[in-house]
Design an enzyme around this catalytic site. Structure first.
Site, mmCIF file in Angstrom:
data_model
loop_
_atom_site.group_PDB
_atom_site.id
_atom_site.type_symbol
_atom_site.label_atom_id
_atom_site.label_comp_id
_atom_site.label_asym_id
_atom_site.label_seq_id
_atom_site.Cartn_x
_atom_site.Cartn_y
_atom_site.Cartn_z
ATOM 1 N N ASP A 1 0.496 -0.666 0.159
ATOM 2 C CA ASP A 1 0.394 -0.240 -0.248
ATOM 3 C C ASP A 1 1.103 1.289 -0.370
ATOM 4 O OD1 ASP A 1 -2.493 1.303 0.908
ATOM 5 O OD2 ASP A 1 -1.737 1.953 2.185
ATOM 6 N N GLU B 1 1.215 -0.870 -5.264
ATOM 7 C CA GLU B 1 1.197 0.407 -5.335
ATOM 8 C C GLU B 1 1.377 1.689 -5.375
ATOM 9 O OE1 GLU B 1 -3.187 2.579 -3.923
ATOM 10 O OE2 GLU B 1 -1.761 2.014 -2.744
#
Length: 556
Positions: A202, A264
């Site tokens: 993330d 990401e």
């Protein structure tokens, strides 16, 4: 499956709270996922990626992690995680879990210790604490803003401030601290030892901040998205992140079976993003440039060219994606007029997408994406053709971006609604009761899996056929050659708006023995003589031509 499986894999994102509820409490859980894995195997995917299931106050749907080595009771326990991993492996599926290293929850033991400790203490040094500005330190250390709205700084009782690029309950870690780095290496080992096949990282572009925390007064998109206004932001895509991922890659390479790291990273240009997938760093990085490209042949061709070239230069494959838990579903996004810009949700007061047009284009876009070389990610429910829940009453919305933005941002809840499995069952088969943590719209019945399985032309069957044909023709490990009118004998449209002999309204390429053609123009396009149609996103016209907003795979 070979150890470089990830180079051409199709990976399915499971959003645990919205996938399948085994106990009827309205919240999806790990046993629910495990019970539905055979359906995903039947679809034809290679791996599943699970969004966070760790203990969390759930202020940001689990991306505020309080304990990285456990399972939130909402979703089950570690035994349930082990069973899920074992069942996936029994079915030949890989399992990727989410890792959230930019920040912890404010409920994490480390942050509790930091608040109890004095300024300058080792406990505080794990996070980014600073003195405030002004005579009494009453002003934040700098002007940075949170991605969810408001200041990125919060003051604690002793007067210091801590950085949170996201919600106030998500304090940023200081990745210049060796203890932080060692802790995450240990977390990686914990899950690798339990058998996971990789980690989706993330906010992978955000771990390292510019050392002086330089002022930055320019607006940036939610998620630190693409095209910030002004100079490169000091909180995103700093060169120091690559040292971290090289260390992680070294660890993963000591494990058998091809364990992977997925970035990401909302980074551009493509050459900057490609740095994350150099041979000694990550294995995949989501191609958000492709996700955000407008529905036009020229824009998509340029994006495909740019990203393939950038990744080729570092020896990496490209990772294609059209939807995820942070963006408006592409079946709705593509049903809006051009020029709407980046969307942060669609609410009942907003212009509503054309549902039929959106689904038509979404099916065409997916068939195009799945024919491109490299890997691809699918977001749960897109194989059913699910649209965004755009009319959800605002009182049900839970995304912190909505509250922190003063309700100027609708938020991401519309793409996170529990998915429908059975048209006539309670909660459309999501669970054994009517309970659903976000309300499901009545239209969910027509999208339910049991209404689509075995039905020719359904979106589920289109995805299933496309995934099978993708494997049969080895499209993921192929390469593309662009086709213009005459190259393969297809006929450019004529007479339609914007049509011309240069094929401006057509995107066509060959990948091995397959011709892939998407018609963006109003006039139909003829396929080459002798072409054998393998798949179409919608039926061809009566003359065997490709209508507008349709993608065809044909062998030539």
């Amino acid at each position: 499956m070979h150890n470089r499986w990830w180079r051409d894999a199709v990976i399915y994102q499971v959003y645990p709270r919205s996938f399948a509820d085994s106990d009827g409490d309205g919240m999806g859980d790990l046993p629910g996922i495990t019970g539905r894995l055979p359906r995903l195997k039947d679809l034809g995917i290679d791996a599943v990626w699970l969004s966070p299931f760790y203990p969390s106050p759930q202020n940001d749907a689990g991306y505020d992690v309080a304990d990285y080595r456990a399972v939130d009771p909402l979703f089950g326990d570690l035994g349930d995680a082990d069973k899920l991993i074992a069942e996936a492996h029994n079915l030949g599926l890989k399992v990727i879990v989410d890792l959230v290293p930019n920040h912890t929850s404010s409920a994490h033991e480390w942050f509790r210790q930091a608040l109890a400790a004095a300024p300058g203490s080792p406990e505080r040094d794990r996070y980014i604490f600073r003195e405030g500005r002004g005579p009494d330190g009453a002003l934040p250390p700098n002007s940075w803003t949170s991605m969810f709205g408001g200041s990125a700084w919060e003051r604690v009782p002793d007067g210091q401030w801590y950085l949170h690029l996201f919600d106030v309950s998500q304090p940023d870690l200081d990745w210049g601290n060796r203890e932080v780095r060692e802790e995450f290496l240990a977390i990686l080992r914990f899950w690798l030892d339990r058998g996971v096949d990789g980690f989706r990282v993330d906010v992978a572009h955000g771990l390292v901040k510019e050392e002086t925390l330089a002022e930055y007064d320019y607006p940036t998109a939610v998620l630190g998205g693409l095209e910030p206004v002004g100079p490169p932001p000091p909180m995103w895509d700093q060169d120091g992140v690559h040292e971290i991922y090289r260390e992680w890659r070294e660890l993963l390479d000591t494990y058998p079976g091809g364990r992977i790291l997925v970035a990401e990273a909302w980074v551009q240009p493509a050459e900057r993003l490609a740095r994350y997938v150099r041979p000694d760093e990550m294995h995949q990085a989501f191609n958000f440039l492709y996700l955000e490209a407008p529905w036009r042949a020229d824009a998509l061709r340029d994006t495909i060219n740019t990203t393939l070239q950038a990744n080729d230069e570092v020896g990496a494959t490209t990772t294609w994606v059209l939807s995820n838990h942070d963006v408006v579903r592409h079946a709705s996004r593509l049903g809006l007029p051009p020029g709407h810009g980046r969307l942060h949700g669609i609410g009942p007061e907003d212009p509503q997408p054309d549902t039929a047009l959106g689904l038509r284009r979404a099916r065409a876009a997916t068939l195009q994406m799945l024919a491109l070389p490299g890997s691809a990610y699918l977001y749960q429910g897109e194989e059913l053709g699910l649209p965004e829940h755009t009319t959800m009453p605002h009182e049900h919305r839970q995304d912190p971006a909505r509250a922190r933005s003063g309700h100027t941002v609708v938020g991401r809840d519309g793409c996170r609604v529990p998915i429908p499995w059975e048209a006539d069952a309670p909660s459309y088969g999501f669970g054994p009761s009517d309970a659903s943590w976000l309300p499901q719209p009545a239209i969910w019945a027509e999208y339910a899996l049991d209404r689509q399985q075995g039905v020719p032309g359904s979106t589920w069957e289109l995805y299933r056929a496309a995934l099978a044909a993708r494997k049969e023709h080895a499209l993921g490990s192929g390469s593309i050659a662009w086709q213009l009118p005459g190259d393969s004998g297809f006929s450019a449209p004529s007479g339609g708006p914007g049509a011309g002999d240069d094929g401006a309204d057509v995107l066509a390429f060959r990948n091995g023995d397959v011709l892939v053609l998407t018609n963006f123009g109003a006039a139909p396009v003829s396929l080459p003589e002798g072409a054998t149609v393998l798949l179409t996103s919608e039926p061809l016209d009566a003359d065997g031509r490709v209508p507008t907003d349709v993608t065809v795979w044909a062998s030539i």
